[in-house]
Write a protein that holds these residues in place. Sequence first.
Motif, mmCIF file in Angstrom:
data_model
loop_
_atom_site.group_PDB
_atom_site.id
_atom_site.type_symbol
_atom_site.label_atom_id
_atom_site.label_comp_id
_atom_site.label_asym_id
_atom_site.label_seq_id
_atom_site.Cartn_x
_atom_site.Cartn_y
_atom_site.Cartn_z
ATOM 1 N N ASN A 197 23.997 -24.023 20.139
ATOM 2 C CA ASN A 197 23.962 -24.186 18.694
ATOM 3 C C ASN A 197 22.652 -23.711 18.074
ATOM 4 O O ASN A 197 22.396 -23.991 16.906
ATOM 5 N N ASP A 198 21.862 -22.998 18.843
ATOM 6 C CA ASP A 198 20.603 -22.514 18.288
ATOM 7 C C ASP A 198 20.823 -21.181 17.579
ATOM 8 O O ASP A 198 21.309 -20.219 18.191
ATOM 9 N N GLY A 228 18.757 -18.818 16.634
ATOM 10 C CA GLY A 228 18.014 -17.696 17.184
ATOM 11 C C GLY A 228 18.651 -17.144 18.439
ATOM 12 O O GLY A 228 18.764 -15.923 18.616
ATOM 13 N N VAL A 229 19.084 -18.024 19.332
ATOM 14 C CA VAL A 229 19.748 -17.589 20.561
ATOM 15 C C VAL A 229 21.056 -16.879 20.231
ATOM 16 O O VAL A 229 21.352 -15.802 20.770
ATOM 17 N N CYS A 230 21.856 -17.478 19.346
ATOM 18 C CA CYS A 230 23.142 -16.869 19.002
ATOM 19 C C CYS A 230 22.959 -15.503 18.349
ATOM 20 O O CYS A 230 23.728 -14.568 18.609
ATOM 21 N N HIS A 231 21.939 -15.392 17.486
ATOM 22 C CA HIS A 231 21.691 -14.104 16.841
ATOM 23 C C HIS A 231 21.392 -13.026 17.872
ATOM 24 O O HIS A 231 21.925 -11.912 17.798
ATOM 25 N N PRO A 255 15.851 -11.569 28.847
ATOM 26 C CA PRO A 255 14.543 -12.246 28.887
ATOM 27 C C PRO A 255 14.152 -12.867 27.550
ATOM 28 O O PRO A 255 13.456 -13.879 27.510
ATOM 29 N N VAL A 256 14.597 -12.252 26.439
ATOM 30 C CA VAL A 256 14.282 -12.816 25.122
ATOM 31 C C VAL A 256 14.967 -14.168 24.955
ATOM 32 O O VAL A 256 14.364 -15.142 24.498
ATOM 33 N N VAL A 257 16.238 -14.233 25.335
ATOM 34 C CA VAL A 257 16.977 -15.488 25.236
ATOM 35 C C VAL A 257 16.368 -16.537 26.152
ATOM 36 O O VAL A 257 16.228 -17.712 25.783
ATOM 37 N N ARG A 258 15.984 -16.138 27.338
ATOM 38 C CA ARG A 258 15.386 -17.100 28.268
ATOM 39 C C ARG A 258 14.087 -17.670 27.704
ATOM 40 O O ARG A 258 13.808 -18.866 27.823
#
Length: 323
Positions: free
Chosen positions: A90-91, A93-96, A136-139
């Motif tokens: 539900n974040d 930034g991650v979903c984007h 890596p960005v998502v992590r």
Amino acid sequence: MKAWTRHPAFHFLLLGVILCLGDLWMSSGDGTEPVRVLSVGPSRVEQLRGQWQAQAGRLPSAAEEDWLIRQWIDDELLFRQALELDLHRNDPGVCHRLILNMRFLGLDRSGAERQDPDRRALCRRAIKMGLHMGDPVVRRQMAGLMRIALQRSAVPQEISQQQLRDYVESHPARFREPERIRLSHVFLSRDRRAGTLEDDAQRLLRRLRQESVEPRQAVLLGDAFLAGHHLPMSWQRDLKRALGTQFASAVMDLPEKRWSGPVPSSYGLHLVWVHERLPGRLKPLQEVREQAALGVEAERAQQRLATAMQRLREQWEIRREED
């Protein structure tokens, strides 16, 4: 009900419940050895070396390499903990980021979806496909989410007057007001006195001292100065902006009530009379209460994070694999 589940307050409450459950899980060890293993292999170490070299232009030292490995381990533990608590679902930034990956890979299906996509559905599909595991960005985002959650995972506590006072006294560099001085100066222009500047300054300095010339009369013996000859009570940074770093550094050490110099600046030379100086002081609590409260909260958050990270490390066995 559907509208309520979209409300930010619901998400905050849900995160609190998840953190409480995670806290119970982390503290429910039975004294046995950790069953979960995190391995640091040669390829990972080589990757960290390469990243360091790309930024610093050299390979890391042994101490720097150890620090890199420890940082990677902590980030990896935070990522895996965030994964277990589903913080990524539900974040925004991650979903984007995941939706961008879906579109880049051409996995958002129809053209209609590209024009008016169901973002939540795309995000769920990306997670189902495991795209969040290899980005890596998502992590990093998920590790950051977990780090913030651990910092905030406590009931807010009131800050006492004594705690604020102790914080201010233990951080004097942050709350100390620097020394200030009030001065007058006789200016000798480099442009007007190109060949005689030094001699003129030394000759005038001797006259000012021998005749005990007062500052208001003395400035008439020099050249005009656009910013004025009598400077009010000023901090060193103010003098730096007005007359440059060299001048500001030199005048802070000059004696009071006598002519000193010549002091150089980017404009020429100055003969300086320091009227008075106010020593630096620790600002009173009433002036810095809000800043001190933020500092106390930041220290508490860091302590909560350090404690939580130690408990998290205890749940894992870290193995350094060799070639």
